[in-house]
Each structure stands twice: as C-alpha cells, then as structure tokens.
Design an enzyme around this catalytic site. Structure first.
Site, PDB file in Angstrom:
ATOM      1  CG  HIS A 122      -2.024   1.003   1.515  1.00 56.79           C
ATOM      2  ND1 HIS A 122      -1.687   2.269   2.139  1.00 56.79           N
ATOM      3  CD2 HIS A 122      -2.884   0.600   0.960  1.00 56.79           C
ATOM      4  CE1 HIS A 122      -2.984   2.643   1.707  1.00 56.79           C
ATOM      5  NE2 HIS A 122      -3.952   1.870   1.680  1.00 56.79           N
ATOM      6  CG  ASP A 199       0.578  -2.642   5.695  1.00 56.38           C
ATOM      7  OD1 ASP A 199      -0.168  -2.617   7.242  1.00 56.38           O
ATOM      8  OD2 ASP A 199       0.328  -1.470   5.422  1.00 56.38           O
ATOM      9  CD  GLN A 202      -7.310  -5.277   3.756  1.00 54.76           C
ATOM     10  OE1 GLN A 202      -7.391  -5.037   3.663  1.00 54.76           O
ATOM     11  NE2 GLN A 202      -7.022  -3.624   3.693  1.00 54.76           N
ATOM     12  CE  LYS A 225      -7.350  -0.257   6.423  1.00 51.21           C
ATOM     13  NZ  LYS A 225      -7.994  -0.081   5.301  1.00 51.21           N
ATOM     14  CB  CYS A 374      -4.265   3.325  -1.935  1.00 51.13           C
ATOM     15  SG  CYS A 374      -4.766   4.562  -1.180  1.00 51.13           S
TER      16      CYS A 374
HETATM   17  N1  PLP Z   1      -2.197  -0.623   4.827  1.00 46.47           N
HETATM   18  C1  PLP Z   1      -2.826  -1.760   4.168  1.00 46.47           C
HETATM   19  C2  PLP Z   1      -2.547  -3.054   3.498  1.00 46.47           C
HETATM   20  C3  PLP Z   1      -4.046  -1.698   4.053  1.00 46.47           C
HETATM   21  O1  PLP Z   1      -4.781  -1.577   2.897  1.00 46.47           O
HETATM   22  C4  PLP Z   1      -4.261   0.214   4.583  1.00 46.47           C
HETATM   23  C5  PLP Z   1      -5.439   0.654   3.765  1.00 46.47           C
HETATM   24  O2  PLP Z   1      -6.610   0.424   3.198  1.00 46.47           O
HETATM   25  C6  PLP Z   1      -3.034   0.547   5.220  1.00 46.47           C
HETATM   26  C7  PLP Z   1      -2.341   0.506   5.112  1.00 46.47           C
HETATM   27  C8  PLP Z   1      -3.934   2.153   5.094  1.00 46.47           C
HETATM   28  O3  PLP Z   1      -4.212   1.850   6.497  1.00 46.47           O
HETATM   29  P1  PLP Z   1      -5.145   2.646   7.174  1.00 46.47           P
HETATM   30  O4  PLP Z   1      -5.552   4.310   6.139  1.00 46.47           O
HETATM   31  O5  PLP Z   1      -6.407   2.875   8.246  1.00 46.47           O
HETATM   32  O6  PLP Z   1      -4.185   4.438   7.922  1.00 46.47           O
END
Ligand code: PLP
Length: 415
Positions: A122, A199, A202, A225, A374
């Site tokens: 992301h 990270d 997900q 999430k 993203c």
């Molecule tokens: N990392 C991953 C794999 C994501 O899917 C997302 C959000 O879709 C993020 C990071 C960013 O999360 P947040 O916008 O809640 O900080």
C-alpha cells in the site's frame, strides 16, 4: 456453529437500502462496519466517563485513564504481545508506519543504507520510506512477485546486503489478497540481524495473529478495519526497539521533565503518544477486539476462506473474468499447507472499465471498491490501471455473493 445471521443483527447499517436494493457491503478492505457494542461503548464513555487521561487526580480522569490502559491490555492480549508497554496507540496503520520510518531512519540509518519493501505494498508502506530517501539518502529496494501475486523469496534473499537495515512488508495484500509468508520473511531477516515491520492492516481483521509467534519487531494495524472506530490504530514494537528509538512527535504526555535547558522523555509507550490520545476510540477498539475474539478469529478466518473460495468459483465462470492474485487452493512450496489468500478479490471483466462496472454495481446496492487501491506500483507491475475489488468481512453471506455474481453478469451484458 458460525451464525452469520445472528452476527448481522449486531450491525444496524446492514439493514440499509441503496437505490431500492438491500445493501451488499463488499468494501471491508477499505473500512468495516461497526457493531452496536462498539458504538454503544463509545457513547457510554462520553456520557459517563469522559475526561482527559493521565493528567488528573479527579475521579473521572482516573476512570478514563484506567479504561485506556485496559484497552491497551486488550490489544496486547489480542496480538499476543509480551507487555502492554509494547503497544503504542496511533491514528492507524499509516501513522504507525510513519512513526517507524521517521524514528528508525533518524537514528538507525545513514545515507546509502537500505530498506526492503515488497512490490505489493500500500502507498502507506512506500511513501514514508521515499520521504526518508529524499531526506536522508536511504535506498528503497523492492521484493518482486510472480504474475499471480506470490512474493519471490529467493529474490528477497538476494536483495539483502550489509547495508540493509529494515524490512517492511504487508502481511496480507489489500489488492491481491496474498497472505505473505511473513514468518519466513522475518526468519530470514533475523538471520542477518535485520528487524522487520509488518503491515497488518489486512491481516488482523481476518486471522489470528501472534506477534510473538511471528517474532515481528514491529507490527501495525488500523482499528477501523477490524470493526472498531476510525482515528485509532496500533503500533506494536518489541520493547528493546521502542526503548531505543527516539520520539516521533513531541508535546504533552511524552515527556519526563521539561525545562528550557533540557527535556527528558517518558517511558514507553507514552514516549510515542504525544498529546491527548483518542481514548474514546481506544475503548471502541478494545470492544471491537473483544467482539471478534468472542466469535473466534480462527472461526472468522475459516468462514471467510470458504466464502472467498465460493465467490471465486462462481466468478470464474463469468465470461472474460480476470481474477488477480493467487487462487485459494494454491500453496507456497514451503508454506506447510498455509492458504495463501485472504478475503480480497480484485477482478476485471473483459474491457469494461472498473469505474463503469463499480458505478453500475452500486445501482444494484453492491458496494465494491474501484481504482488502484492505493497500490499504484502494483498496478504498474500488473500492467493495468485499476481493478474492481470485493473484500469480505465476518458478516457477508453466500446469498450476497450470489446477488453480486448475478450483478456482474447483468452489468457485463450491458457492454
Ligand atoms: N496498509 C494496507 C495493506 C492497507 O490496506 C491500508 C488501508 O487500506 C493501509 C495500510 C492504510 O490504512 P489506514 O488508512 O487505516 O492508515
């Protein structure tokens, strides 16, 4: 028995109608809906226990502080950390990664040192490192993948050099659904003495996670999430790392003593929590974690895996359907039977533009994501501009998948 109908009763928004159709919410990868228990716990705190934390001797402040620290303990238990001191509350995954990128690079990295990410990250696990590359001259290296979205572990091994200071990869891809072999990635990194940031945006909502079993040095996720509120997330860091790293932001709460000549910093995790924390959201997050714990993360994982398998089987029968990422029964050679796909399905049908199909599915009450999710570098790797993405949560049903598949067929015929 997994009782999805009873679970659905806890989520009032699922009764919504969209353009005269019952809402089918398949955008859980972006954010999940909230059960009553979470919303009510937050309302209750505002009505009965609202006060700034860690500051007052008065009753309400003590109650609110206790609640915040209990929430921290709930997070600790949920991800199986050793100590609640290792749980830093942040605004979400993005802020957690920015915190590590900023503090780690400031202290542990010099120009020419390397951080390794994967090609399916992301933007929030790419751009913070690029900013450090601009500021400090660090180098960002990228683990490649196969065409069906499996990271090439041998290539990863080759990327590691004496200048590699940190590895930062997603546990589960938000586009491909790939469940990356993070235990293996961490093991290899540790053989070289390199720490790893995972990270978990997900993964935490969909499967049991033990940061200790993984031996992750840093692990982060977002509350919204995992059926919790927005504005709260978590950075887990091993005590030795959090102790060692400098603060990220500064101000109230993160200090020991302050004078104009010299300031000392608070102990962890408070050193990383400058300013008034979102303590009501922390209460909501803890409630959300208790909620999913009660259903059982292993049960949720099994239910969603079966639902995903069902959806992919149905979708694959649609003419010109292209599904990205590994198939559910595909296994990594060294995965010892671990399934490689989470409950995210990115797809395209023929030449139909993802925006057009997403808009028409919306008219049928079906909420899917469209675009690059993203993850623009991943789109470049796949040679596409964007996809549609259905991502399931614990309340989605086989009936909804049937309506969704019929919807895709209906929209496809219009083109
Ligand atoms: N990392 C991953 C794999 C994501 O899917 C997302 C959000 O879709 C993020 C990071 C960013 O999360 P947040 O916008 O809640 O900080």
């Amino acid at each position: 028995m997994y009782n999805v109908q009873s679970i659905r009763q806890d989520f009032p928004i699922l009764q919504t109608e969209v353009f005269g159709h019952p809402l089918i919410y398949f955008d859980n990868g972006a954010t999940t809906q909230k059960p009553r228990q979470v919303v009510e716990a937050m309302v209750q705190q505002y009505y009965t226990a609202n006060s700034n934390v860690h500051r007052g001797v008065h009753h309400l402040s003590v109650v609110a502080t206790d609640m915040l620290e209990q929430s921290r303990e709930t997070v600790r238990r949920f991800i199986d950390a050793e100590s609640a001191h290792e749980i830093v509350f942040t605004r979400g995954t993005t802020e957690s990664i920015n915190l590590v990128a900023s503090s780690f690079c400031q202290q542990e990295m010099q120009a020419g040192d390397e951080v390794i990410v994967s090609c399916m990250e992301h933007h929030s696990n790419i751009v913070p490192w690029q900013i450090q590359a601009q500021r400090k001259g660090i180098i960002v290296k990228v683990i490649p993948m196969t065409n069906d979205g499996i990271l090439l572990i041998d290539e990863y091994k080759k990327l590691i050099t004496k200048r590699t200071k940190l590895i930062s990869v997603a546990h589960v891809s938000n586009v491909l659904g790939t469940i990356n072999p993070v235990a293996e990635i961490i093991r290899i990194a540790h053989e070289h003495g390199i720490p790893v940031l995972i990270d978990g945006a997900q993964s935490v909502p969909h499967m049991p996670v033990s940061v200790r079993a993984l031996d992750a040095d840093f692990y982060c996720f977002s509350g919204h999430k995992v059926y919790g509120p927005t504005g709260i997330g978590v950075l887990y860091g091993k005590r030795e790392w959090l102790d060692r790293l400098p603060p990220y932001q500064s101000g109230g709460e993160m200090i020991g003593t302050v004078s104009f000549e010299h300031t000392t910093f608070n102990e962890i995790p408070f050193k990383f929590e400058a300013g008034t924390p979102n303590y009501v959201a922390a209460t909501g997050l803890a409630k959300a974690l208790e909620y999913v714990e009660k259903i059982g993360m292993a049960n949720i994982a099994a239910y969603e895996a079966e639902l995903t398998q069902y959806a992919i089987t149905q979708m694959a029968q649609i003419e010109n359907m292209r599904i990205f990422g590994p198939m559910p029964n595909e296994q990594l050679p060294d995965s010892k039977g671990i399934i490689t796909r989470g409950s995210v399905i990115s797809f395209l049908v023929g030449q139909i533009h993802h925006l057009d199909m997403g808009t028409l599915l919306d008219r049928l009450g079906i909420a899917v994501r469209t675009g690059h999710h993203c993850a623009e570098p991943l789109m470049h790797r796949l040679g596409i501009e964007g996809t549609m993405r259905a991502s399931f949560g614990l309340y989605n049903t086989h009936d909804e998948v049937d309506v969704f598949v019929a919807g895709i067929r209906r929209v496809s015929k219009m083109f």
